[in-house]
Design a protein around this motif. Sequence first.
Motif, PDB file in Angstrom:
ATOM      1  N   GLU A  95      -8.757  -9.767  39.980  1.00 28.29           N
ATOM      2  CA  GLU A  95      -9.607  -9.696  38.789  1.00 28.29           C
ATOM      3  C   GLU A  95      -9.260 -10.779  37.776  1.00 28.29           C
ATOM      4  O   GLU A  95      -9.970 -10.954  36.786  1.00 28.29           O
ATOM      5  CB  GLU A  95      -9.502  -8.302  38.152  1.00 28.29           C
ATOM      6  CG  GLU A  95     -10.239  -7.258  38.970  1.00 28.29           C
ATOM      7  CD  GLU A  95     -10.074  -5.848  38.435  1.00 28.29           C
ATOM      8  OE1 GLU A  95      -9.741  -5.700  37.248  1.00 28.29           O
ATOM      9  OE2 GLU A  95     -10.295  -4.902  39.203  1.00 28.29           O
ATOM     10  N   THR A  96      -8.160 -11.480  37.992  1.00 29.31           N
ATOM     11  CA  THR A  96      -7.824 -12.620  37.134  1.00 29.31           C
ATOM     12  C   THR A  96      -7.601 -13.840  38.014  1.00 29.31           C
ATOM     13  O   THR A  96      -7.078 -13.738  39.122  1.00 29.31           O
ATOM     14  CB  THR A  96      -6.545 -12.358  36.304  1.00 29.31           C
ATOM     15  OG1 THR A  96      -5.459 -12.104  37.180  1.00 29.31           O
ATOM     16  CG2 THR A  96      -6.746 -11.173  35.371  1.00 29.31           C
ATOM     17  N   GLU A 103     -12.989 -16.425  38.384  1.00 27.57           N
ATOM     18  CA  GLU A 103     -12.709 -15.099  37.836  1.00 27.57           C
ATOM     19  C   GLU A 103     -13.993 -14.346  37.467  1.00 27.57           C
ATOM     20  O   GLU A 103     -14.149 -13.167  37.787  1.00 27.57           O
ATOM     21  CB  GLU A 103     -11.813 -15.238  36.598  1.00 27.57           C
ATOM     22  CG  GLU A 103     -11.429 -13.919  35.961  1.00 27.57           C
ATOM     23  CD  GLU A 103     -10.599 -14.142  34.707  1.00 27.57           C
ATOM     24  OE1 GLU A 103      -9.365 -14.242  34.837  1.00 27.57           O
ATOM     25  OE2 GLU A 103     -11.185 -14.222  33.599  1.00 27.57           O
ATOM     26  N   ASN A 107     -15.376 -10.983  39.366  1.00 27.11           N
ATOM     27  CA  ASN A 107     -15.506  -9.710  38.660  1.00 27.11           C
ATOM     28  C   ASN A 107     -16.922  -9.162  38.734  1.00 27.11           C
ATOM     29  O   ASN A 107     -17.116  -7.942  38.801  1.00 27.11           O
ATOM     30  CB  ASN A 107     -15.054  -9.855  37.209  1.00 27.11           C
ATOM     31  CG  ASN A 107     -13.558  -9.652  37.062  1.00 27.11           C
ATOM     32  OD1 ASN A 107     -13.055  -8.539  37.159  1.00 27.11           O
ATOM     33  ND2 ASN A 107     -12.835 -10.741  36.849  1.00 27.11           N
ATOM     34  N   LYS A 110     -17.039  -7.717  42.174  1.00 22.72           N
ATOM     35  CA  LYS A 110     -16.198  -6.521  42.245  1.00 22.72           C
ATOM     36  C   LYS A 110     -16.889  -5.333  41.571  1.00 22.72           C
ATOM     37  O   LYS A 110     -16.835  -4.201  42.072  1.00 22.72           O
ATOM     38  CB  LYS A 110     -14.846  -6.794  41.585  1.00 22.72           C
ATOM     39  CG  LYS A 110     -13.743  -5.885  42.106  1.00 22.72           C
ATOM     40  CD  LYS A 110     -12.399  -6.569  41.964  1.00 22.72           C
ATOM     41  CE  LYS A 110     -11.357  -5.837  42.795  1.00 22.72           C
ATOM     42  NZ  LYS A 110     -10.079  -6.526  42.847  1.00 22.72           N
ATOM     43  N   ILE A 126     -14.437  -2.515  34.532  1.00 21.50           N
ATOM     44  CA  ILE A 126     -14.713  -3.957  34.569  1.00 21.50           C
ATOM     45  C   ILE A 126     -15.844  -4.324  33.614  1.00 21.50           C
ATOM     46  O   ILE A 126     -15.769  -5.331  32.905  1.00 21.50           O
ATOM     47  CB  ILE A 126     -15.057  -4.402  36.010  1.00 21.50           C
ATOM     48  CG1 ILE A 126     -13.823  -4.292  36.905  1.00 21.50           C
ATOM     49  CG2 ILE A 126     -15.578  -5.840  36.034  1.00 21.50           C
ATOM     50  CD1 ILE A 126     -14.066  -4.644  38.351  1.00 21.50           C
ATOM     51  N   TYR A 130     -14.499  -6.429  30.474  1.00 25.35           N
ATOM     52  CA  TYR A 130     -14.621  -7.838  30.852  1.00 25.35           C
ATOM     53  C   TYR A 130     -16.061  -8.343  30.776  1.00 25.35           C
ATOM     54  O   TYR A 130     -16.379  -9.249  30.005  1.00 25.35           O
ATOM     55  CB  TYR A 130     -14.070  -8.037  32.276  1.00 25.35           C
ATOM     56  CG  TYR A 130     -13.985  -9.480  32.713  1.00 25.35           C
ATOM     57  CD1 TYR A 130     -12.847 -10.230  32.465  1.00 25.35           C
ATOM     58  CD2 TYR A 130     -15.051 -10.099  33.363  1.00 25.35           C
ATOM     59  CE1 TYR A 130     -12.761 -11.562  32.857  1.00 25.35           C
ATOM     60  CE2 TYR A 130     -14.979 -11.430  33.762  1.00 25.35           C
ATOM     61  CZ  TYR A 130     -13.827 -12.153  33.505  1.00 25.35           C
ATOM     62  OH  TYR A 130     -13.763 -13.468  33.878  1.00 25.35           O
TER      63      TYR A 130
END
Length: 415
Positions: A95-96, A103, A107, A110, A126, A130
């Motif tokens: 995730e990073t 990234e 994400n 994901k 997420i 984010y």
Amino acid sequence: MLRKRINFLCTTKQLSRKELVQGLITVPHLSNILLGRYQLAKDLAVQFSSRLGVSTEYLLDANTITEAQKSNLEILVKQTISNQRIESFESVIPETDNSLYVEFISNLCKACFYYMEEDMSNYHRIVDNYLSFYLPVFANDEELMENPLIQKAILYFQILSNEGQFHYTLTLEYLTRLLELVSNDISCFLPLQVLYIEILGLLEQYSEAKKKLDSLFRVANHMKKKEYFSKLYLADCRLSFQLRHYDEAWKLSIFAQTYIKFSDNKKKDYLSLIHYQYVILLQKKEYKKAIDLLNQLDSLYVKDENLQSIYFCGIFASQKRWAKLQKRLGLINEQLLTEDQQMQVNIFHALVLYKKNFLDDAKLLAEDSLFYFEKKRQRVFLMPLYLLMAKIEEKQKKYKQANKYNKKIIHLLQS
């Protein structure tokens, strides 16, 4: 990319630009660095990273991406859109990443993966922590939005997000845009078209859905894509069920079953098959066959005691076997339920409470489920809910409200 990342880190750390540069450089100097007029010096990056709680490379390499990374991202986005099962997804896709480009797309994919797996806890983590920051930032960057890979990833996320919020018309708009971008990639094009057909069915645009489905069958047959036939027959089965052509829906489900062995996601297709066959048998009141079907859930592809119990609850509720229904409800671990499953379980609890004459408690649970399934436009759950709500209102002598639900029942029967 550096400006986006530092803005994000300052926001999450609740650190102002003035606090970030204090004792190092001026705020205008930082602005010039973030605008690309000056390069970020390594000694400054060391100081900034310490204050922001990240590695120095996380700032210095924010703008970088290798050809290998681009190639891997293209595969990832394709696998995500085509609904391919990605083994060890969580460990394979971090995730990073020092590259913000990598990234961000990772994400997005994901989040889509968690949504499709119905892992809403990780999905919302997420999105909230984010994507809620980065999505509008990327969307407002015209240069970045010209990148086809970023477009595809964002559009697919928006499709799932809007579908999850029951914004079906908007979902179709995003689907149309994404279909244009993947028109030459059959592995992405066909699954998206199947989703398009499902949304058309929810919007009761059955004629258009059937036309698209017939066209997809021709494409898949011409290209000899056996792995898609189970999905196409399942989509056709769903349409026939929505039109209440139950015998036709059953026949189509048998065709789907024949082709599941070629599917690239056997578990998902098998679960869909069991669901459609189950609801067809319930509508036809063929309960013994439904029970025999549920015993197949312990097969190679599926072992889910909660799912099996929910289906058995549906049979007992249809048979009005209230004691068996209550006993089966006690076997369900509600902490492991998806939102959709919880709303179904609420219906069964409401029925039991109604039979015990706990009308207010039954009404509260039924109303929660009713609000949810009306938004999802799932008539298979709406009919029992309308019937239950009408009975509760009548018992409470609220005849005007009862009449409202009776009218909804008539509308469902006529539609």
